[in-house]
Design a protein around this motif. Structure first.
Motif, PDB file in Angstrom:
ATOM      1  N   ARG A 284       5.015 -12.126  -3.217  1.00  0.00           N
ATOM      2  CA  ARG A 284       4.496 -13.403  -2.767  1.00  0.00           C
ATOM      3  C   ARG A 284       3.184 -13.660  -3.499  1.00  0.00           C
ATOM      4  NH1 ARG A 284       5.186 -12.615   3.811  1.00  0.00           N
ATOM      5  NH2 ARG A 284       7.480 -12.395   3.834  1.00  0.00           N
ATOM      6  N   PRO A 285       2.754 -14.912  -3.560  1.00  0.00           N
ATOM      7  CA  PRO A 285       1.491 -15.206  -4.251  1.00  0.00           C
ATOM      8  C   PRO A 285       0.339 -14.395  -3.667  1.00  0.00           C
ATOM      9  CG  PRO A 285       2.684 -17.234  -3.778  1.00  0.00           C
ATOM     10  CD  PRO A 285       3.427 -16.143  -3.089  1.00  0.00           C
ATOM     11  N   GLY A 286      -0.449 -13.789  -4.568  1.00  0.00           N
ATOM     12  CA  GLY A 286      -1.601 -13.005  -4.140  1.00  0.00           C
ATOM     13  C   GLY A 286      -1.298 -11.556  -3.824  1.00  0.00           C
ATOM     14  N   ASP A 287      -0.023 -11.155  -3.908  1.00  0.00           N
ATOM     15  CA  ASP A 287       0.341  -9.771  -3.612  1.00  0.00           C
ATOM     16  C   ASP A 287      -0.168  -8.803  -4.670  1.00  0.00           C
ATOM     17  OD1 ASP A 287       1.596 -10.369  -1.276  1.00  0.00           O
ATOM     18  OD2 ASP A 287       3.627  -9.892  -1.941  1.00  0.00           O
ATOM     19  N   VAL A 288      -0.323  -7.555  -4.257  1.00  0.00           N
ATOM     20  CA  VAL A 288      -0.587  -6.442  -5.167  1.00  0.00           C
ATOM     21  C   VAL A 288       0.685  -5.610  -5.230  1.00  0.00           C
ATOM     22  CG1 VAL A 288      -1.895  -4.311  -5.490  1.00  0.00           C
ATOM     23  CG2 VAL A 288      -3.056  -6.396  -4.729  1.00  0.00           C
ATOM     24  N   ALA A 289       1.072  -5.210  -6.443  1.00  0.00           N
ATOM     25  CA  ALA A 289       2.317  -4.454  -6.625  1.00  0.00           C
ATOM     26  C   ALA A 289       2.025  -2.976  -6.835  1.00  0.00           C
ATOM     27  CB  ALA A 289       3.091  -5.005  -7.816  1.00  0.00           C
ATOM     28  N   HIS A 307      11.426   5.254   1.437  1.00  0.00           N
ATOM     29  CA  HIS A 307      10.384   6.227   1.117  1.00  0.00           C
ATOM     30  C   HIS A 307      10.261   6.275  -0.397  1.00  0.00           C
ATOM     31  CE1 HIS A 307      10.450   8.210   5.231  1.00  0.00           C
ATOM     32  NE2 HIS A 307      11.514   7.419   5.255  1.00  0.00           N
ATOM     33  N   ALA A 308       9.063   6.008  -0.901  1.00  0.00           N
ATOM     34  CA  ALA A 308       8.879   5.929  -2.352  1.00  0.00           C
ATOM     35  C   ALA A 308       7.707   6.789  -2.794  1.00  0.00           C
ATOM     36  CB  ALA A 308       8.655   4.481  -2.781  1.00  0.00           C
ATOM     37  N   ALA A 309       7.894   7.503  -3.894  1.00  0.00           N
ATOM     38  CA  ALA A 309       6.808   8.257  -4.530  1.00  0.00           C
ATOM     39  C   ALA A 309       6.071   7.315  -5.464  1.00  0.00           C
ATOM     40  CB  ALA A 309       7.367   9.448  -5.295  1.00  0.00           C
ATOM     41  N   VAL A 316       5.952   4.545   2.818  1.00  0.00           N
ATOM     42  CA  VAL A 316       7.148   4.179   3.576  1.00  0.00           C
ATOM     43  C   VAL A 316       7.091   2.683   3.839  1.00  0.00           C
ATOM     44  CG1 VAL A 316       8.492   4.524   5.670  1.00  0.00           C
ATOM     45  CG2 VAL A 316       7.252   6.443   4.650  1.00  0.00           C
ATOM     46  N   ALA A 317       8.147   1.983   3.432  1.00  0.00           N
ATOM     47  CA  ALA A 317       8.240   0.543   3.642  1.00  0.00           C
ATOM     48  C   ALA A 317       9.363   0.245   4.614  1.00  0.00           C
ATOM     49  CB  ALA A 317       8.488  -0.173   2.314  1.00  0.00           C
ATOM     50  N   GLN A 318       9.081  -0.582   5.607  1.00  0.00           N
ATOM     51  CA  GLN A 318      10.099  -1.021   6.564  1.00  0.00           C
ATOM     52  C   GLN A 318      10.587  -2.397   6.128  1.00  0.00           C
ATOM     53  OE1 GLN A 318       8.804  -1.053  10.631  1.00  0.00           O
ATOM     54  NE2 GLN A 318      10.729  -1.829  11.415  1.00  0.00           N
ATOM     55  N   LEU A 333       6.983  -2.090  -4.740  1.00  0.00           N
ATOM     56  CA  LEU A 333       6.580  -2.498  -3.401  1.00  0.00           C
ATOM     57  C   LEU A 333       5.421  -3.483  -3.519  1.00  0.00           C
ATOM     58  CD1 LEU A 333       6.662   0.963  -1.585  1.00  0.00           C
ATOM     59  CD2 LEU A 333       8.451  -0.786  -1.643  1.00  0.00           C
ATOM     60  N   HIS A 334       5.468  -4.516  -2.699  1.00  0.00           N
ATOM     61  CA  HIS A 334       4.445  -5.557  -2.740  1.00  0.00           C
ATOM     62  C   HIS A 334       3.724  -5.618  -1.402  1.00  0.00           C
ATOM     63  CE1 HIS A 334       6.222  -7.196  -6.475  1.00  0.00           C
ATOM     64  NE2 HIS A 334       7.374  -6.838  -5.907  1.00  0.00           N
TER      65      HIS A 334
END
Length: 359
Positions: A284-289, A307-309, A316-318, A333-334
């Motif tokens: 989304r606009p303004g997100d950090v990746a 679950h991401a390294a 952990v992202a839901q 992930l954003h």
């Protein structure tokens, strides 16, 4: 009922189970005791009920010191993890027992009313041994409600039930408590249960009261890292960060535009907290990746827990919906920096996201 705990300490041998606890329960409301196993929830409830005497401190009910007054002299109803019913009595007689002790009239009508509220009216002539675990716990709850006590204590009453029954009873209990007059204390290890029940939440950890207040307030503004850990499921993602003129520098060099006061010292350390629900797969606009590799994609109900390294450590992202991600595959992930929590070097909350619906 006004229940006040004043400097409650509980020692068992050389161990201190409760440390100098002060709390004034909100009368007529639900207070959730939230904490892991051995946080002190049951010990505190037993003192509230009069089953145990504190080593130090006083318990006051409606301004009267009841410290040391045995439970049989108090008007308290309690429901335990293990559903406790009278095995030789029918369901109807189990529910009626406190009504008969008080000499109430129209006992049969009151029993049927409570049974209907808990959806066990078809079992009134059965014995507890003929019921399932969930049905037996409903009987125990109905008997506690029949007692009409100004203080009702429930010690993880749903923990031994299967998932479906827990969900059903949680919703029913929320409605029952909302229509009752009792002050309710409900112990649980599950943050989701506290959120569903609403009211007020006291977060306990290792026998200490960390924070007490309206449930939504405690959830959205945990006063410390310890509270944030206890009130997050899955656990809050915690990432070390360093202060920069523009915000925070994350591991790997990513700059997060989060305004925190650091007195111009570039070496000030913070901890960034991100709830799993704040991480998304779509930008989304303004997100950090944040780039990472998938270590596990766990589907639970209508959500997927990824679950991401990453350079920030394991995150952990839901993610809402069912998503199939291959192990070892790349994932981005954003996150919206406005959803970040920031904790200081000593663990105290420095910055929290704006509350939903508030400016």
């Amino acid at each position: 009922m006004d229940l006040v705990l004043d400097g409650i300490v509980k020692r068992v041998g050389p161990q201190v189970w409760l440390h100098g606890m002060d709390m004034a329960l909100h009368p007529g409301a639900v207070t959730v005791l939230l904490g892991a196993t051995q946080a002190g929830k049951t010990s505190l409830m037993r003192i509230m009920a009069g089953l145990d005497v504190p080593s130090e401190g006083r318990v006051r009910v409606d301004g009267v010191d009841v410290t040391g007054m045995p439970v049989r002299e108090r008007n308290v109803a309690m429901v335990y993890q293990q559903f406790i019913n009278y095995p030789s009595l029918t369901v109807a007689d189990n529910i009626a027992s406190p009504l008969k002790l008080r000499g109430e009239k129209n006992v049969a009508a009151r029993v049927r009313e409570l049974a209907e509220r808990l959806h066990i009216e078809m079992f009134l002539q059965r014995h507890p041994s003929e019921l399932s675990g969930g049905q037996q716990q409903r009987v125990a709850l109905a008997r506690a409600l029949a007692k009409g006590a100004p203080l009702m204590l429930l010690d993880e009453p749903l923990v031994n039930l299967d998932y479906k029954l827990r969900e059903e009873l949680r919703e029913e209990l929320t409605q029952l408590f909302a229509t009752g007059d009792s002050t309710v204390v409900y112990a649980t290890t599950e943050p989701g249960e506290a959120l569903l029940l609403g009211g007020y939440t006291a977060v306990l950890d290792e026998g200490r009261l960390l924070q007490y207040g309206p449930t939504a307030e405690v959830f959205h503004a945990p006063c410390s890292l310890r509270v944030a850990r206890a009130f997050s499921d899955p656990p809050m993602n915690l990432v070390p960060a360093q202060a920069t003129p523009g915000g925070l520098r994350m591991p790997g060099g990513t700059e997060l535009p989060v305004a925190v006061a650091h007195g111009g010292q570039a070496t000030v350390a913070f901890t960034l907290g991100l709830r799993a629900s704040a991480l998304r797969l779509q930008a989304r606009p303004g997100d950090v990746a944040v780039q990472g590799l998938v270590e596990l994609a766990e589907i639970s109900g209508s959500d997927t827990f990824v679950h991401a390294a990453t350079p920030w450590g394991e995150l952990v992202a839901q993610i809402t919906g069912v998503h199939y991600l291959e192990l070892g595959s790349s994932v981005t992930l954003h996150l919206d920096p406005a959803q970040a929590y920031v904790f200081g070097a000593e663990g105290a909350l420095v910055l929290a996201p704006a509350r939903p619906g508030r400016n």
